[in-house]
Structures are given as C-alpha cells and as structure tokens.
Design an enzyme around this catalytic site. Structure first.
Site, PDB file in Angstrom:
ATOM      1  N   SER A 161       0.810  -1.218   0.000  1.00  0.00           N
ATOM      2  CA  SER A 161       0.000   0.000   0.000  1.00  0.00           C
ATOM      3  C   SER A 161       0.844   1.269   0.000  1.00  0.00           C
ATOM      4  O   SER A 161       0.374   2.325  -0.424  1.00  0.00           O
ATOM      5  CB  SER A 161      -0.946   0.007   1.199  1.00  0.00           C
ATOM      6  N   ASP A 407      -3.433   6.665  11.737  1.00  0.00           N
ATOM      7  CA  ASP A 407      -2.602   5.998  10.728  1.00  0.00           C
ATOM      8  C   ASP A 407      -1.267   6.731  10.662  1.00  0.00           C
ATOM      9  O   ASP A 407      -1.166   7.819  10.086  1.00  0.00           O
ATOM     10  CB  ASP A 407      -3.312   6.039   9.376  1.00  0.00           C
ATOM     11  N   HIS A 410       0.919   5.317   6.479  1.00  0.00           N
ATOM     12  CA  HIS A 410       0.759   5.871   5.136  1.00  0.00           C
ATOM     13  C   HIS A 410       1.010   7.381   5.166  1.00  0.00           C
ATOM     14  O   HIS A 410       1.318   7.941   6.219  1.00  0.00           O
ATOM     15  CB  HIS A 410      -0.630   5.529   4.610  1.00  0.00           C
TER      16      HIS A 410
END
Length: 431
Positions: A161, A407, A410
């Site tokens: 990702s 998060d 990312h």
C-alpha cells in the site's frame, strides 16, 4: 466514472529549515540482535567505536553502503555542474510558492486513504515542504516531459500500500496535464492501470505486498491473522510485469513480524510443507527469488529497475522526544534532529536489499535504489493520522482516544510520496 476507491481496491545541516525548528540531541538507533516489530540498537561498545559508527551512518544517510555511487543529476536536469551530487542527502525547506505540485481536490483519482484535507485536516502545511539536496537541485517535475518519455511505454509500481500511495501520487502529478477524455483508469484483479491515451502510456500498480506469492495477495481481502508466503514462487505475479519498461518495486511493511510461516508446495495442495522461519532470513529468501526472476526475464537493454527503500513509521513519539505513549496524532512539525533514525526502520533488512542488489549488479542487472528512508524519517507530521476514510466503524473506545486509530504508516497527499516521485522522475529523465 466509477469512484477512485473502486479502482484502487481500498478497504550535515539541519534537515528542516523555514518554520518548525526544534532543538533535540542527536541520536541514532541501529539494528543489533533479534528482529521483531521494532529494530533497536543499544550501544555496548566504547565511545570511539560508537562515534565512528554514527558518523559513518550519517554520512551515507542511512547506514552501511546503502547509498551507491551515482551519476550527477544537477540543476535544470544537467549532469555537468555538480559532480557527485547525492539527491538523498539534504534538508526540507518550507516553500508555499512551488509546493504542493497539485491540489488534492483537483486530482481525479485521489484516494480516500490519503486525502487528509477532504477528511478534516485543518493544518495543511504538510503540503508545502520541498526536499533540497545539499549540493544541487532536484529537477522541477514536468508532467509533459515525463509523459513524452513514457510514450508507448509501461511504468509499473509493484508492492504494497505504500507503493500504491506512490503510484497515486504519480497519477496525481500528471493528471492535470491530460484532458478528461484522454485518460482512463481500469482495474483487473491485482493490476490497476491509468492510461494516458494520447501518449499510449500507462502508469500501473500491481498489488504484491511480499513480491512473492502469499495468502495476502487478494487486493482487497488481505488482512489475515496468520501470514503465509511461498518464498520460491513469484511467476503468478511476475507475468503481469514481464514487458514493463520501468519497474518500481517495494516490500517491507508486511514482513514486520518476528517469524513468518513459509510454504513449500501450493496453497491448494494438502501435501504442502509449512515451517516458521525467522526474520530476516525469510525476507532474504524472498528477495533471492525476486532477483533470480529479474536476472532471467528482464530485458536489460530496455527496462529500468528501481527498488524503493523502506518507508518509516512514526508510532512512538518518545523516539523524537515527545511524550511516551503518543504517536503521530496531532503532530504538525517536522523532526529537526539531523540524522534522526526511528526504531521502525531496520538496517538489517536494508542490508539484505543492499546485498541482493549488489549481487544483481555483478550479474549484469542494474537496480537503482530510491533511498527515501532518511528523508522521510523527518516527516512525522506527514501521515494521515485520523484524517482518512475509516473502512471499519470506530468503537467508542477508539473515538475517546483518537491516537489509538491514527494511521502513522501511510502518507497524506499531496505530501511526502510526491518527493519520492520527484526523485524517480530525476532518474527516469536525467540519469
């Protein structure tokens, strides 16, 4: 047009100038001992040895021989005015005139996982930082020039990702230069393809978080309690990239556990042999399979090969001098401590990549490393934190403690991955 997230398959100087300087003591965490979720260095040697080690790591940017000798890539794309420039050694400069390179809302294919402004982030200064190498300038990103270079070609990102985030960034960087009727996005299983029709060029992402086969290969349903890899099997994935002109690989985050279950045999066969293998050995086995495939199948006169180094996480605020128990949640400033190195970035794994690429070079296969780890280490404020689409309903406990679902892995877009692509652009056009 279908929604973007349907296409994506989502479920020697201070590194900071401008604003947000913080005085911190220099420190560097290196790897020794066993590998687990975190890699830690505890100095048990004399002052002289420790000093030499730290100096060597800082001079190279990330430790060991991770930075290979490179041609100069200098101002305005030239190669004659700043011999020996290292694009990965530099500082972050606040620049709200030239950055961001695009607007979040104007990118047709922006991902809800990375669209921090859309999901409520008010402080947008994370969009305005520019990477400045010490001895030269990065060539200004020119979408038309890149598309011309890609005319009739395939640029394929392969990995997890984080590599998908870099792919989304690259699509956003060229998006505004292409009329709406001359671009498209299409997904076929693990492969998502952005096409610039006028140029007959594609910018693609292939989901293969381990590069080799694993039980996490489904592009949507891949979060499983136990991870299993077939370290000697890659062809199922690799047949989708065989004729690519530019390949950009990464794999790191999905290996972050003390052991991995390895399968000899197929997932369908009841006769398969399973064995728990410790990190970093299982990572080494997988990269050998990957490198063997490159040696046999890559057209060395045609294909440019890149490997993106590990993307750092910012899960433990005490590592940069903040309160223990905190993470990237509510962070708005960069880390100004030069040579800062978080415990989430493992030099043992970097060493495996380094050795693998060295062996490939001796066999005539040239893989260039995009060494984004050190420059990204400084950007603790660049993660989505809580400002992203939540794929699962939040619990009452999570809502009462936002840092618990932040998060810190990312990156917001526009943001840090755009710089990774500026570096990639420099190599594609000017190396």
């Amino acid at each position: 047009m279908a929604s973007t997230n349907q296409f994506l398959g989502f479920r020697n100087e201070s590194p900071v100038t401008g604003k947000g300087k913080v005085n911190m003591a220099k420190k560097l965490h290196m790897v020794a001992g066993t590998w687990g979720v975190r890699c830690t260095f505890h100095s048990l040697v004399g002052l002289l040895v420790a000093t030499l080690v730290v100096a060597a790591v800082y001079m190279t940017g990330e430790g060991g021989r991770w930075l290979e000798d490179r041609k100069s890539i200098c101002q305005n794309g030239g190669e004659s005015s700043c011999s020996g420039c290292n694009l990965f050694s530099g500082k972050w400069v606040f620049d709200n005139r030239s950055h961001p390179l695009y607007k979040e809302k104007q990118c047709t294919f922006m991902s809800d996982q990375l669209a921090c402004e859309k999901f409520g982030r008010q402080d947008l200064s994370y969009q305005n930082w520019r990477w400045q190498p010490h001895q030269c300038d990065l060539p200004r990103f020119n979408a038309t020039a890149l598309l011309e270079r890609l005319r009739g070609k395939r640029l394929v990102f392969v990995g997890d990702s984080l590599n998908r985030g870099q792919w989304v960034s690259m699509v956003c960087l060229v998006d505004s230069s292409i009329p709406p009727n001359l671009k498209s996005m299409h997904t076929n299983g693990s492969l998502t393809t952005f096409k610039a029709t006028e140029y007959n060029a594609t910018i693609e992402f292939y989901w293969a978080p381990m590069l080799v086969e694993s039980n996490s290969d489904d592009p949507v349903m891949h979060r499983l309690p136990e991870r299993v890899v077939r370290v000697q099997a890659i062809e199922k994935h690799a047949r989708h990239w065989t004729d690519a002109d530019i390949l950009v690989f990464n794999t790191y985050l999905w290996w972050r556990r003390s052991k991995m279950k390895v399968l000899w045999g197929s997932f369908e066969s009841p006769d398969g042999i399973y064995k728990d293998v410790e990190m970093v050995r299982v990572y080494e086995m997988a990269l050998k399979t990957w490198s063997d495939w490159l040696e046999v199948h890559v057209n060395r006169s045609k294909t440019q090969l890149f490997f993106v180094s590990m993307s750092p996480t910012h899960q433990r605020a005490e590592e940069w001098g903040a309160a223990e128990g905190q993470n990237c949640y509510s962070e708005t400033e960069l880390i100004s401590q030069e040579g800062y190195w978080g415990n989430g970035s493992c030099l043992k794994m970097m060493g495996v990549v380094d050795d693998t690429i060295d062996r490939l070079k001796k066999r005539g296969v040239n893989v260039k490393v995009l060494n984004i780890t050190q420059l990204s280490e400084y950007r603790k404020e660049g993660h989505p934190s809580i400002y992203r689409k939540q794929w699962e309903p939040l619990t009452e406990d999570q809502l009462s403690d936002p840092k618990s679902y932040a998060d810190c892995i990312h990156w917001c877009l526009p943001g840090v991955p755009d710089v990774w692509n500026e570096l990639l652009y420099a190599y594609i056009l000017h190396y």
